[in-house]
Design a protein around this motif. Sequence first.
Motif, mmCIF file in Angstrom:
data_model
loop_
_atom_site.group_PDB
_atom_site.id
_atom_site.type_symbol
_atom_site.label_atom_id
_atom_site.label_comp_id
_atom_site.label_asym_id
_atom_site.label_seq_id
_atom_site.Cartn_x
_atom_site.Cartn_y
_atom_site.Cartn_z
ATOM 1 N N PRO A 91 0.670 -1.261 -0.057
ATOM 2 C CA PRO A 91 0.067 -0.097 -0.012
ATOM 3 C C PRO A 91 0.876 1.196 0.109
ATOM 4 C CG PRO A 91 -0.853 -1.673 1.697
ATOM 5 C CD PRO A 91 0.435 -2.345 1.020
ATOM 6 N N ALA A 92 2.141 1.077 0.581
ATOM 7 C CA ALA A 92 3.013 2.344 0.521
ATOM 8 C C ALA A 92 3.423 2.742 -0.757
ATOM 9 C CB ALA A 92 3.843 2.155 1.336
ATOM 10 N N LEU A 93 3.604 1.615 -1.582
ATOM 11 C CA LEU A 93 4.234 1.864 -2.894
ATOM 12 C C LEU A 93 2.803 2.710 -3.766
ATOM 13 C CD1 LEU A 93 5.932 1.482 -5.630
ATOM 14 C CD2 LEU A 93 4.599 -0.732 -5.800
ATOM 15 N N VAL A 94 1.499 2.334 -3.443
ATOM 16 C CA VAL A 94 0.468 2.960 -4.245
ATOM 17 C C VAL A 94 0.538 4.550 -3.685
ATOM 18 C CG1 VAL A 94 -1.978 3.037 -4.701
ATOM 19 C CG2 VAL A 94 -0.590 1.065 -4.322
ATOM 20 N N ASP A 95 0.609 4.659 -2.521
ATOM 21 C CA ASP A 95 0.638 6.049 -1.751
ATOM 22 C C ASP A 95 1.611 7.069 -2.313
ATOM 23 O OD1 ASP A 95 -1.609 5.154 -0.557
ATOM 24 O OD2 ASP A 95 -0.727 4.968 1.380
ATOM 25 N N TRP A 96 2.774 6.359 -2.258
ATOM 26 C CA TRP A 96 3.901 7.258 -2.753
ATOM 27 C C TRP A 96 3.825 7.562 -4.353
ATOM 28 C CZ3 TRP A 96 7.161 10.316 -0.227
ATOM 29 C CH2 TRP A 96 7.332 10.155 1.144
ATOM 30 N N SER A 97 3.361 6.558 -5.401
ATOM 31 C CA SER A 97 3.051 6.672 -6.600
ATOM 32 C C SER A 97 2.449 7.826 -6.741
ATOM 33 C CB SER A 97 2.871 5.301 -7.241
ATOM 34 O OG SER A 97 3.808 4.467 -7.077
ATOM 35 N N ARG A 98 1.231 7.787 -6.099
ATOM 36 C CA ARG A 98 0.112 8.733 -6.208
ATOM 37 C C ARG A 98 0.723 10.220 -5.785
ATOM 38 N NH1 ARG A 98 -4.894 6.645 -2.823
ATOM 39 N NH2 ARG A 98 -5.824 8.600 -3.624
ATOM 40 N N ALA A 99 1.463 10.016 -4.699
ATOM 41 C CA ALA A 99 1.939 11.378 -4.097
ATOM 42 C C ALA A 99 2.863 11.953 -5.035
ATOM 43 C CB ALA A 99 2.649 11.061 -2.615
ATOM 44 N N GLN A 100 3.807 11.174 -5.822
ATOM 45 C CA GLN A 100 4.724 11.678 -6.790
ATOM 46 C C GLN A 100 4.144 12.450 -7.774
ATOM 47 O OE1 GLN A 100 7.327 9.373 -9.750
ATOM 48 N NE2 GLN A 100 8.614 9.524 -7.893
ATOM 49 N N PHE A 101 3.043 11.555 -8.344
ATOM 50 C CA PHE A 101 2.181 11.946 -9.667
ATOM 51 C C PHE A 101 1.785 13.248 -9.335
ATOM 52 C CE2 PHE A 101 -0.722 12.095 -13.098
ATOM 53 C CZ PHE A 101 0.125 12.005 -14.134
ATOM 54 N N ALA A 102 1.111 13.320 -8.054
ATOM 55 C CA ALA A 102 0.324 14.635 -7.597
ATOM 56 C C ALA A 102 1.327 15.783 -7.478
ATOM 57 C CB ALA A 102 -0.240 14.451 -6.455
ATOM 58 N N LEU A 103 2.337 15.439 -7.248
ATOM 59 C CA LEU A 103 3.489 16.579 -6.808
ATOM 60 C C LEU A 103 3.874 16.959 -8.240
ATOM 61 C CD1 LEU A 103 5.794 17.860 -4.881
ATOM 62 C CD2 LEU A 103 7.245 16.184 -5.900
ATOM 63 N N THR A 104 4.262 16.211 -9.254
ATOM 64 C CA THR A 104 4.450 16.524 -10.443
ATOM 65 C C THR A 104 3.271 17.598 -11.207
ATOM 66 O OG1 THR A 104 5.846 14.614 -10.747
ATOM 67 C CG2 THR A 104 5.394 15.641 -12.529
ATOM 68 N N ALA A 105 1.958 16.936 -11.004
ATOM 69 C CA ALA A 105 0.984 17.608 -11.582
ATOM 70 C C ALA A 105 0.610 18.971 -11.124
ATOM 71 C CB ALA A 105 -0.114 16.656 -11.489
ATOM 72 N N LEU A 106 0.672 19.011 -9.901
ATOM 73 C CA LEU A 106 0.382 20.412 -9.048
ATOM 74 C C LEU A 106 1.665 21.324 -9.639
ATOM 75 C CD1 LEU A 106 -0.730 19.164 -5.796
ATOM 76 C CD2 LEU A 106 -2.176 20.066 -7.440
ATOM 77 N N TYR A 107 2.703 20.855 -9.586
ATOM 78 C CA TYR A 107 3.970 21.823 -10.018
ATOM 79 C C TYR A 107 3.557 22.339 -11.634
ATOM 80 C CZ TYR A 107 6.813 22.390 -6.044
ATOM 81 O OH TYR A 107 7.477 22.827 -4.789
ATOM 82 N N HIS A 108 3.541 21.308 -12.377
ATOM 83 C CA HIS A 108 3.210 21.428 -13.743
ATOM 84 C C HIS A 108 2.309 22.339 -14.135
ATOM 85 C CE1 HIS A 108 3.578 20.873 -18.040
ATOM 86 N NE2 HIS A 108 1.953 20.121 -17.935
#
Length: 513
Positions: free
Chosen positions: A6-23
């Motif tokens: 579950p931590a992999l899913v959460d961190w993957s979501r967090a990374q994509f969210a980070l990229t999208a929000l900055y983009h």
Amino acid sequence: MTHLDPALVDWSRAQFALTALYHWIFVPLTLGLTFIVAIMETIYVKTGDEWWKKTTRFWMGLLAINFAIGLATGIIMEFEFGTNWSNYSWIVGDIFGAPLAIEGIMAFFMESTFFAVMFFGWDKVSKRFHLLSTWLVAIGSNLSALWILVANGWMQHPVGMRFNPDTARNEMVNFWDVVFNPNAYSKFLHTISSGHVLASLFVIAVSSWYLLKKRDIKFARRSIMVAASFGLIVSLFNATTGDDAARHVAQDQPMKLAAMEGLYNGKAGAPIVAFGILNPSKRYNDNTREFLFKLEIPEGLSLLGFHSFDAYVPGIKQLIEGDKAHGIMSAEEKIRRGKEAVAALTAYKQAKKAGNAQAMAEAKQRFEANAKYLGYGYIKDKGQLVPPLQTTFYAFHTMVGLGFWFILLFILVLYSVMTNELHRRRWLLWAGVLSLPLGYLAQEAGWITAEVGRQPWAIQDMLPVGMATSHIATGSVMMTFWLFAILFTALLIAEVKIMTTQIKIGPEEGNHV
């Protein structure tokens, strides 16, 4: 997927969210500023007034800075589909990849090619060809957004495809259904018009700062006139496209709509919450009150979602527990049918491997009867189907509330500059400056509403986020998350520093009065 961390899913979501929000800090300014620059250059070509040329070149310089830095985050985000979301790319890449490929081939190359002419071609090409290049950059950048939002709209409302049990992939059967997906074009129009609103706020904020400093007065007034006029038009258009987008959400993503409005119990003639504070301890299946405080507009949600004052709007409770009177299937039944689809797909693969044609046909028939609910077969608890309610609710109402403020701001600024009173109304100039960060807040709140509101789905009702991730080490995702956080923050700081330096320098010599 019980073996998935579950931590992999959460961190993957967090990374994509980070990229999208900055983009998305960089993209909307590019979308809108290209058109404002094109409008200013058109005035220059029509009038021959060198003031407009200098004004155009100043804003074009700020556009170039934003364009260059925004490009980096976009490239990284597309690579993440292969690194962090390879299962997603495998399962739906046949559909999702097509609009992204068109975006790269058609829109991106047109935008990049003519950007060079627009930025470096002054006094090297004719006025009209340079103006054409500027308009093609504006059109190209917004076409880039079109194809990306076609892909995103398909994620919100998947159409034009079928699931192939032989390959375990979704395959496109009708390209035009994907392109003309109502969810996609309403999202496209709403998103680009919001970018145009932000660009108008940007020009007003910078110009207001000049007026507060009592410098570059003529330049600032002219820029504000264009930005406020453009901003008022696109903000009113943005409101109408928002209404259209909400209607599609009501029809295709009713759980998202319920989360956006904190609607636990459905009703006919449902009110819309103008302002409210959610009860943080409330659950959909208890009897505690939904809000600590709220102001409602009677029948507003029914009108927004279905253009009818007495339309029935289902709440979270009905969407989870079902409502036979309104034809709503319970989450438990969808999960049961989803598990039947998963079992039938497994049986089909086993029969195919064994060469048992009869068993294959039976399993395929069972699968096709329940294929619509395949994604639900990977949902362990029906409570997972409720998105993060408070995040969705407050993000949506922040976006809407700020949208109304921007319309009012554009009206006040436009009236003041037309009556030659703007420079005397320092409170309005400060409002113009301070509304810029609010514009960015509204942009991010809109995307948070769209993406958080459809959780737990990567593809609405088809593919849960947990099924979409890559099988990689959680530590690798954690490490790249922090590396990207540092990189994107550095890029943002660099952009702000370069832009503020350029703004302090001001327009070219001769623009002062």
